[in-house]
Design an enzyme around this catalytic site. Structure first.
Site, PDB file in Angstrom:
ATOM      1  N   ASP A  64       0.808  -1.218   0.000  1.00  0.00           N
ATOM      2  CA  ASP A  64       0.000   0.000   0.000  1.00  0.00           C
ATOM      3  C   ASP A  64       0.846   1.276   0.000  1.00  0.00           C
ATOM      4  O   ASP A  64       0.301   2.381  -0.013  1.00  0.00           O
ATOM      5  CB  ASP A  64      -1.007   0.000   1.164  1.00  0.00           C
ATOM      6  N   HIS A  65       2.164   1.094  -0.024  1.00  0.00           N
ATOM      7  CA  HIS A  65       3.061   2.263  -0.108  1.00  0.00           C
ATOM      8  C   HIS A  65       3.951   2.184  -1.344  1.00  0.00           C
ATOM      9  O   HIS A  65       4.774   3.066  -1.569  1.00  0.00           O
ATOM     10  CB  HIS A  65       3.933   2.347   1.144  1.00  0.00           C
ATOM     11  N   ASP A 210       4.835   4.142   7.975  1.00  0.00           N
ATOM     12  CA  ASP A 210       4.000   3.640   9.069  1.00  0.00           C
ATOM     13  C   ASP A 210       4.894   3.433  10.283  1.00  0.00           C
ATOM     14  O   ASP A 210       6.037   3.014  10.130  1.00  0.00           O
ATOM     15  CB  ASP A 210       3.369   2.299   8.688  1.00  0.00           C
TER      16      ASP A 210
END
Lengths: 301, 301
Positions: A64-65, A210
């Site tokens: 997701d990054h 994160d």
């Protein structure tokens, strides 16, 4: 300085929410930060000129990054890009992207440079006359860095009236802007403070996603104007933080307060929450200046 | 049989157009064909139940057919999938996906099987009582297969009135449906044709993207009900086909005509064209039944 959020939701892309990606305009630069799946579509949607992106910073190699990066690199090729592209990210990123390009027999026709990271200490990734970029080592399930973007102090601002009054020759302007005293036509030395004004305060932005709650980042991000700190969960789900290595909105606010930042932007929300208001409420109990990231939202400083 | 186009434009995803991906509902199966970036969002948009996808067929390893796969595989994990997932694609696909999962320390918690292809001959990839799937070797810049999906003949349809009239015992139904004659209560043998009706004709679908004009596929796709054949260009850009190994709408129509297919669906349009109508017009000059693929469009047979 202008920050545009392209995506700020955790985990998987959905019809109306996108995984992490941001563009930061700082001085003449346009930096791309993280590149979740669909980032190239978000760049088009918010009319970011692809050719202005010369540096891409990837925090870590969770999908997701990062899963939008191969497609973006390929699109640059299809658009006929010729200028250099620099990618900064964890060790392994070069092998991954290179393998995907090799399998598709789709080498780039522009120079592509990878700067692979594996240090657990903050280091300088990029520096020129205007800006510096440093890593912020974070505490996540895989090797992860945040990024600190700092403007360098601008030159002093010439006080045109004062310079004219003292009949100071143009040839001195460059030195005076850089802090030197001036010499009037009559030979008198004029102190710099009488000829210039303070430049605008250099701005800085810290991107922290994160990460679990991690006080070791505080000395690195201290006093930044803008801090993006992930808040995947609310305190009601704080028990999920230790396993997943994420933070709550309250924890993000404690970091913002301890680092005396200007404004805290929350993001990387778990998609379990129907409304984002509770994130802001929770953070506001600890820290005053809280904003909610949302896809397409811009923050100007 | 129902085909839903999730994306049908060539090259890069844009705000309103998506790269190649399709879902085919055939008997009890839901097959995913190609998986360009953004496919998981398209699946959500068109309300395809993720858990129904058990087999994914990847034609080739260009990004616009494949860069959505790592994200989809990761999403299945986040959704708590437990059932097997089978991926069929060119040699190298396993290494690529495995490397991306390894870098993110994100192994799947469900059984993931890769079936890597490198044959230049048509081969059977999947077969059960209901359906078979075969490769269609295509002529593209990298190793590429189309896929032929064929229903198996259904059992014959019992004529309930006739069966009752002859007082045929239920225990014979299974055999009668499979073509056997029946035996009436009075011992008379009743010919199968008097007890059954023809089942619906088995349907078939051929997916052919990406490929240059290639007559060798004709014997493989002959008489299919539905043919998706790429038409990246119009004849006005035919000179681009040999270098890029793509087809024009006219060439797709010639293949459809020579293979006497039912309906031709055009797709994989170059984004240089403002309107798709010219593709249909060009193909209609050669072949009668032409449809235009478009993102979100479904075709029922």
């Amino acid at each position: 300085m202008k920050l545009t959020i392209l995506g700020c939701y955790s985990a998987t892309p959905r019809t109306f929410t996108n995984p992490t990606s941001q563009v930061l305009e700082i001085r003449k630069h346009l930096f791309l930060i993280d590149c979740g799946e669909g980032t190239q579509v978000q760049l088009r949607k918010y009319k970011v000129k692809f050719s202005r992106i010369k540096h891409i910073f990837i925090s870590h190699l969770h999908g997701d990054h990062f899963f939008g990066l191969p497609g973006l690199i390929s699109t640059f090729r299809l658009l006929g890009r010729e200028s250099e592209l620099h990618i900064y990210g964890p060790k392994g990123i070069k092998e991954a992207v290179t393998l995907l390009l090799k399998l598709g027999d789709s080498w780039t026709n522009y120079p592509l440079f990878f700067h692979e990271l594996d240090s657990s200490k903050s280091e300088t990734l990029f520096e020129d006359d205007e800006v510096s970029v440093n890593t912020i080592p974070l505490d996540h399930r895989v090797y992860t860095n945040g990024f600190l973007f700092k403007e360098k102090p601008a030159v002093r601002k010439l006080d045109i009236e004062a310079v004219k009054e003292h009949q100071i020759d143009r040839s001195q302007y460059h030195n005076i802007k850089n802090g030197k005293n001036g010499v009037a036509k009559n030979g008198t030395e004029i102190p710099n403070v009488d000829l210039t004004e303070d430049p605008p305060k250099p701005k800085s932005y810290a991107f922290c996603s994160d990460t679990a709650y991690n006080e070791t980042i505080i000395p690195i991000i201290e006093n930044v104007e803008l801090l993006y700190h992930e808040s995947t969960f609310l305190e009601s789900e704080a028990h999920l933080c230790s396993k997943t290595k994420h933070s709550t909105a309250k924890q993000a606010a404690i970091i913002a307060k301890k680092a005396t930042v200007g404004t805290l932007i929350l993001g990387h929300y778990s998609t379990r929450y129907k409304s984002l208001d509770l994130f802001k409420e929770e953070a506001l109990e600890v820290f005053d200046n809280v904003e909610l990231a949302d896809d397409g939202k811009s923050f100007n400083i």
